[in-house]
Design a protein around this motif. Structure first.
Motif, mmCIF file in Angstrom:
data_model
loop_
_atom_site.group_PDB
_atom_site.id
_atom_site.type_symbol
_atom_site.label_atom_id
_atom_site.label_comp_id
_atom_site.label_asym_id
_atom_site.label_seq_id
_atom_site.Cartn_x
_atom_site.Cartn_y
_atom_site.Cartn_z
ATOM 1 N N THR A 16 42.284 32.157 1.473
ATOM 2 C CA THR A 16 42.469 32.483 0.197
ATOM 3 C C THR A 16 41.864 31.005 -0.654
ATOM 4 O O THR A 16 41.495 30.117 -0.278
ATOM 5 C CB THR A 16 43.752 32.735 -0.264
ATOM 6 O OG1 THR A 16 44.235 31.572 -0.085
ATOM 7 C CG2 THR A 16 44.377 33.593 0.508
ATOM 8 N N ASP A 17 41.700 31.306 -1.896
ATOM 9 C CA ASP A 17 41.180 30.324 -2.803
ATOM 10 C C ASP A 17 42.249 29.046 -2.566
ATOM 11 O O ASP A 17 42.062 28.004 -2.908
ATOM 12 C CB ASP A 17 40.622 30.734 -4.324
ATOM 13 C CG ASP A 17 39.518 31.480 -4.367
ATOM 14 O OD1 ASP A 17 38.897 31.188 -3.257
ATOM 15 O OD2 ASP A 17 39.330 32.107 -5.382
ATOM 16 N N GLU A 18 43.470 29.429 -2.598
ATOM 17 C CA GLU A 18 44.712 28.570 -2.431
ATOM 18 C C GLU A 18 44.534 27.859 -1.210
ATOM 19 O O GLU A 18 44.916 26.521 -1.193
ATOM 20 C CB GLU A 18 45.920 29.445 -2.800
ATOM 21 C CG GLU A 18 46.351 29.858 -4.078
ATOM 22 C CD GLU A 18 45.429 31.118 -4.366
ATOM 23 O OE1 GLU A 18 44.960 31.927 -3.376
ATOM 24 O OE2 GLU A 18 45.250 31.409 -5.593
ATOM 25 N N ASP A 19 44.221 28.338 -0.154
ATOM 26 C CA ASP A 19 43.975 27.840 1.032
ATOM 27 C C ASP A 19 43.068 26.556 1.009
ATOM 28 O O ASP A 19 43.184 25.502 1.311
ATOM 29 C CB ASP A 19 43.703 28.700 2.328
ATOM 30 C CG ASP A 19 44.611 29.554 2.578
ATOM 31 O OD1 ASP A 19 45.964 29.502 2.361
ATOM 32 O OD2 ASP A 19 44.499 30.490 3.184
ATOM 33 N N ILE A 20 41.727 26.891 0.399
ATOM 34 C CA ILE A 20 40.728 26.078 0.168
ATOM 35 C C ILE A 20 40.835 24.965 -0.629
ATOM 36 O O ILE A 20 40.790 23.605 -0.406
ATOM 37 C CB ILE A 20 39.358 26.819 -0.183
ATOM 38 C CG1 ILE A 20 38.923 27.692 0.894
ATOM 39 C CG2 ILE A 20 38.282 25.927 -0.814
ATOM 40 C CD1 ILE A 20 38.024 28.871 0.673
ATOM 41 N N ALA A 44 32.965 25.992 2.586
ATOM 42 C CA ALA A 44 31.778 26.750 2.469
ATOM 43 C C ALA A 44 31.585 27.820 3.505
ATOM 44 O O ALA A 44 31.391 28.984 3.182
ATOM 45 C CB ALA A 44 30.404 26.160 2.148
ATOM 46 N N ARG A 45 31.647 27.509 4.628
ATOM 47 C CA ARG A 45 31.552 28.188 5.884
ATOM 48 C C ARG A 45 32.716 29.356 5.646
ATOM 49 O O ARG A 45 32.578 30.788 6.076
ATOM 50 C CB ARG A 45 31.689 27.595 7.150
ATOM 51 C CG ARG A 45 30.244 26.926 7.405
ATOM 52 C CD ARG A 45 30.311 26.448 8.822
ATOM 53 N NE ARG A 45 31.187 25.247 8.944
ATOM 54 C CZ ARG A 45 32.268 25.312 10.081
ATOM 55 N NH1 ARG A 45 32.811 26.411 10.435
ATOM 56 N NH2 ARG A 45 33.044 24.141 10.165
ATOM 57 N N ALA A 46 33.923 29.110 4.993
ATOM 58 C CA ALA A 46 35.290 30.024 4.958
ATOM 59 C C ALA A 46 34.953 30.970 3.978
ATOM 60 O O ALA A 46 35.051 32.160 4.161
ATOM 61 C CB ALA A 46 36.415 29.129 4.675
ATOM 62 N N LYS A 54 24.032 30.814 -3.143
ATOM 63 C CA LYS A 54 23.370 31.617 -4.162
ATOM 64 C C LYS A 54 24.082 31.105 -5.610
ATOM 65 O O LYS A 54 23.477 30.987 -6.358
ATOM 66 C CB LYS A 54 23.819 33.207 -3.961
ATOM 67 C CG LYS A 54 22.811 34.004 -3.013
ATOM 68 C CD LYS A 54 23.255 35.328 -3.037
ATOM 69 C CE LYS A 54 22.785 35.939 -1.776
ATOM 70 N NZ LYS A 54 23.089 37.346 -1.933
ATOM 71 N N GLN A 55 25.300 30.671 -5.659
ATOM 72 C CA GLN A 55 26.010 30.485 -6.634
ATOM 73 C C GLN A 55 25.668 28.818 -7.075
ATOM 74 O O GLN A 55 25.645 28.495 -8.285
ATOM 75 C CB GLN A 55 27.522 30.328 -6.419
ATOM 76 C CG GLN A 55 28.241 31.742 -6.243
ATOM 77 C CD GLN A 55 29.762 31.771 -6.265
ATOM 78 O OE1 GLN A 55 30.355 30.956 -6.807
ATOM 79 N NE2 GLN A 55 30.245 32.746 -5.293
ATOM 80 N N VAL A 56 25.232 28.059 -6.188
ATOM 81 C CA VAL A 56 24.778 26.789 -6.324
ATOM 82 C C VAL A 56 23.324 26.587 -6.776
ATOM 83 O O VAL A 56 23.156 25.875 -7.367
ATOM 84 C CB VAL A 56 25.246 26.125 -4.998
ATOM 85 C CG1 VAL A 56 24.734 24.431 -5.338
ATOM 86 C CG2 VAL A 56 26.600 25.645 -4.875
ATOM 87 N N VAL A 82 31.950 22.589 -5.475
ATOM 88 C CA VAL A 82 33.349 22.670 -5.625
ATOM 89 C C VAL A 82 33.741 23.837 -6.574
ATOM 90 O O VAL A 82 34.483 24.574 -6.446
ATOM 91 C CB VAL A 82 33.745 21.247 -6.209
ATOM 92 C CG1 VAL A 82 35.226 21.449 -6.667
ATOM 93 C CG2 VAL A 82 33.852 20.217 -5.177
ATOM 94 N N LYS A 83 32.930 24.146 -7.577
ATOM 95 C CA LYS A 83 32.999 25.201 -8.587
ATOM 96 C C LYS A 83 32.979 26.331 -7.873
ATOM 97 O O LYS A 83 33.635 27.509 -8.357
ATOM 98 C CB LYS A 83 32.239 25.183 -9.953
ATOM 99 C CG LYS A 83 32.531 26.000 -10.813
ATOM 100 C CD LYS A 83 31.337 25.716 -12.072
ATOM 101 C CE LYS A 83 31.421 26.781 -13.084
ATOM 102 N NZ LYS A 83 30.750 26.669 -14.303
ATOM 103 N N ALA A 84 32.027 26.498 -7.174
ATOM 104 C CA ALA A 84 31.689 27.935 -6.318
ATOM 105 C C ALA A 84 32.743 27.990 -5.368
ATOM 106 O O ALA A 84 33.070 29.510 -4.990
ATOM 107 C CB ALA A 84 30.395 27.748 -5.502
#
Length: 98
Positions: A16-20, A44-46, A54-56, A82-84
């Protein structure tokens, strides 16, 4: 009896985003700048290198190169990664004042 050793890939455990976010917070508070770049690679691999690239606004190959052990991404690239990843960079006063 032989011992079986398996490789451990942290990226497979960041679901999840929280894990990251928690992972990156821990690395930034305990590691150095190269540890943080390595952690961005794992995160990023996760999330999926292709999607993050693409987002970057870079190619997947360029992202891998930037986040490799020999990579040295620019601050702008790091900030976009970081934002992506669903996080943001902040500045806080150090508690150790070393």
């Amino acid at each position: 009896m032989p011992v079986t050793i398996r490789s451990f890939d942290i990226s497979k455990h960041l679901k999840t985003d929280e894990d990251i976010q928690g992972f990156l917070e821990e690395v930034i508070s305990t590691g150095d700048d190269s540890d943080f770049i390595h952690a961005l690679n794992i995160a990023a691999r996760a999330k999926g290198m292709t999607e993050i690239a693409k987002q970057v606004g870079v190619t997947r190959a360029s992202l891998y190169k930037s986040l490799s052990g020999n990579g040295n991404p620019r601050f702008k690239t790091t900030s976009k990664i970081v934002k992506a990843l669903g996080c943001k960079l902040t500045v806080a006063r150090r508690s150790d004042k070393a």
